[in-house]
Design a protein around this motif. Structure first.
Motif: not given
Length: 132
Positions: A59-68, A92-97, A103-115
């Protein structure tokens, strides 16, 4: 708040076999910090721990929004005020709210939650923004 920011920054520089490696670490963005604590249903299960870490890293390797990001485990508590009851932590850090919401709504995050949601019994999230 300043102490929390210093602590989070120090944690990012700590070498941890579960965390992001120094060579790939991006600069910590203090605009928005997202800290998550996970308690696994079967914390002593090597299989569950491996499945959780594998899913989280994917998930973290494919997230488009997580900075670190930093994946941690509790150290041996040296003081009574240290809560070491969790199985894994994630910072995890982000550039903004807005980036954090994406990040909360991105597919990679939703897949992580499901898995992985079947693996944990409890999750606590602490979000914070930089104090002025």
């Amino acid at each position: 708040m300043k102490q929390l920011l210093i602590l989070v920054t120090l944690v990012f520089y700590t070498v941890n076999s579960y965390g992001q490696k120094k060579e790939t670490m991006k600069e910590f963005n203090p605009n928005y910090a997202h800290t998550v604590y996970f308690w696994l249903e079967n914390p002593d299960s090597k299989e569950d721990r491996k499945a959780f870490i594998t899913s989280l890293k994917k998930f973290l390797n494919t997230s488009k929004y997580a900075k670190t990001n930093f994946i941690g485990v509790p150290p041996k508590a040296s003081r009574e005020v240290v809560d070491g009851s969790f199985t894994f932590s994630l910072i995890v850090s982000f550039a903004s709210a807005e980036a954090q919401q994406k990040y909360q709504d991105e597919e990679a995050h939703l897949i992580f939650i499901k898995e992985s949601s079947k693996l944990w019994s409890k999750v606590i999230v602490y979000d914070s923004i930089q104090a002025e």
